[in-house]
Design an enzyme around this catalytic site. Structure first.
Site, short mmCIF file in Angstrom:
data_model
loop_
_atom_site.label_atom_id
_atom_site.label_comp_id
_atom_site.label_asym_id
_atom_site.label_seq_id
_atom_site.Cartn_x
_atom_site.Cartn_y
_atom_site.Cartn_z
N ASP A 169 49.23 41.04 42.77
CA ASP A 169 49.70 40.35 41.55
C ASP A 169 51.15 40.63 41.15
O ASP A 169 51.46 40.79 39.95
CB ASP A 169 48.79 40.70 40.36
CG ASP A 169 47.35 40.26 40.58
OD1 ASP A 169 47.04 39.72 41.64
OD2 ASP A 169 46.52 40.49 39.67
N LYS A 198 43.03 34.75 42.96
CA LYS A 198 41.79 35.37 42.46
C LYS A 198 41.64 35.07 40.97
O LYS A 198 42.60 35.20 40.21
CB LYS A 198 41.81 36.87 42.74
CG LYS A 198 42.95 37.62 42.08
CD LYS A 198 42.88 39.09 42.47
CE LYS A 198 43.90 39.94 41.78
NZ LYS A 198 43.88 39.95 40.34
N CYS A 237 44.23 45.40 37.61
CA CYS A 237 43.89 44.71 38.86
C CYS A 237 43.98 45.62 40.09
O CYS A 237 43.24 45.44 41.05
CB CYS A 237 44.78 43.49 39.03
SG CYS A 237 44.37 42.22 37.80
C1 C5J Z 1 46.64 42.59 36.41
C2 C5J Z 1 46.15 42.18 34.12
N1 C5J Z 1 47.20 42.00 37.47
N2 C5J Z 1 46.72 43.31 33.70
N3 C5J Z 1 46.22 41.79 35.40
O1 C5J Z 1 46.57 43.80 36.33
O2 C5J Z 1 45.61 41.45 33.31
#
Ligand code: C5J
Length: 225
Positions: free
Chosen positions: A24, A129, A162
């Site tokens: 991400d 995802k 994540c």
């Molecule tokens: C991730 C989030 N990528 N913090 N998403 O950690 O909502």
């Protein structure tokens, strides 16, 4: 075999059974105006690791390791976004609302793309995802099994959301995971520290951690023993 001087003890891997998993590294989490900022977070901490993750990608690509990128993304009709996720909390904008970089966390929108320095190269797998974990409702497990990958070198954001969720999912599926400490970040430094400690406690109950320098030393050691 390569051996990284990791926590809580050395992490050993074969290069032909190992992939780099980058979680991400998207504008929505890292740049002002994205989803992360609408939740009230200061994104500058996350911006700081971009050059370090870029060095990891350079190292991995130079060594011929497969690189897999994930992005948290929902379909434009939000059919894969549970109402509980969209309605949680009191953000200034919700998933699917229009922000300065387009609709938040919606695939194909400018903010949902990777930060420019970390764009996937041709041939690298990109996994969209809908959840926090990289294995939930994706083809990641099938891909890893079909390509004989048993070990993951993990980077990305955010450490306790994540990244941690994905590492726990991978661990439960039997993968050995090494999280690169300086290639992951949280909006909350204390959560990052606690996550690294939790993952490696009890003899590496979820996995290992090491710095990029420690990985690099192991990968560039003259011969794979
Ligand atoms: C991730 C989030 N990528 N913090 N998403 O950690 O909502």
């Amino acid at each position: 075999m390569h051996t990284v001087q990791a926590q809580p003890y050395p992490f050993t891997f074969r290069r032909d059974a190992t992939a780099v998993l980058v979680i991400d590294m998207q504008r929505d989490f890292i740049e002002p105006g994205g989803f992360g900022e609408t939740l009230g977070n200061d994104v500058s901490r996350l911006q700081a690791i971009v050059p370090v993750v870029a060095r990891l990608l350079e190292l991995a690509r130079g060594m011929g390791l497969p690189v897999i990128h994930t992005r948290e993304a929902h379909r434009p009709d939000l059919s894969d976004c549970p109402p509980a996720k969209r309605e949680r909390g009191d953000p200034s904008l919700r998933i699917g609302d229009v922000g300065p970089m387009g609709r938040l966390l919606v695939e194909g929108e400018p903010g949902n793309d990777f930060v420019p320095a970390l764009k996937p190269e041709e041939g690298e797998l990109v996994i969209s995802k809908p959840g926090k974990g990289a294995f939930y409702a994706t083809g990641l497990d099938d891909y890893l099994r079909s390509t004989g990958i048993s070990h993951l070198l993990i980077a990305g954001v955010t450490t306790e959301v994540c990244v941690q969720t994905s590492m726990r999912e991978a661990n439960d599926r039997g993968y050995d995971c090494l999280l690169l400490e300086d290639c992951t970040e949280s909006y909350f430094p204390e959560f990052k520290r606690a996550t690294l400690d939790m993952l490696t406690a009890q003899g590496g109950i979820v996995g290992w951690t090491a710095t990029l320098q420690q990985l690099s030393a192991a990968l560039t050691a003259e011969t794979e023993t």
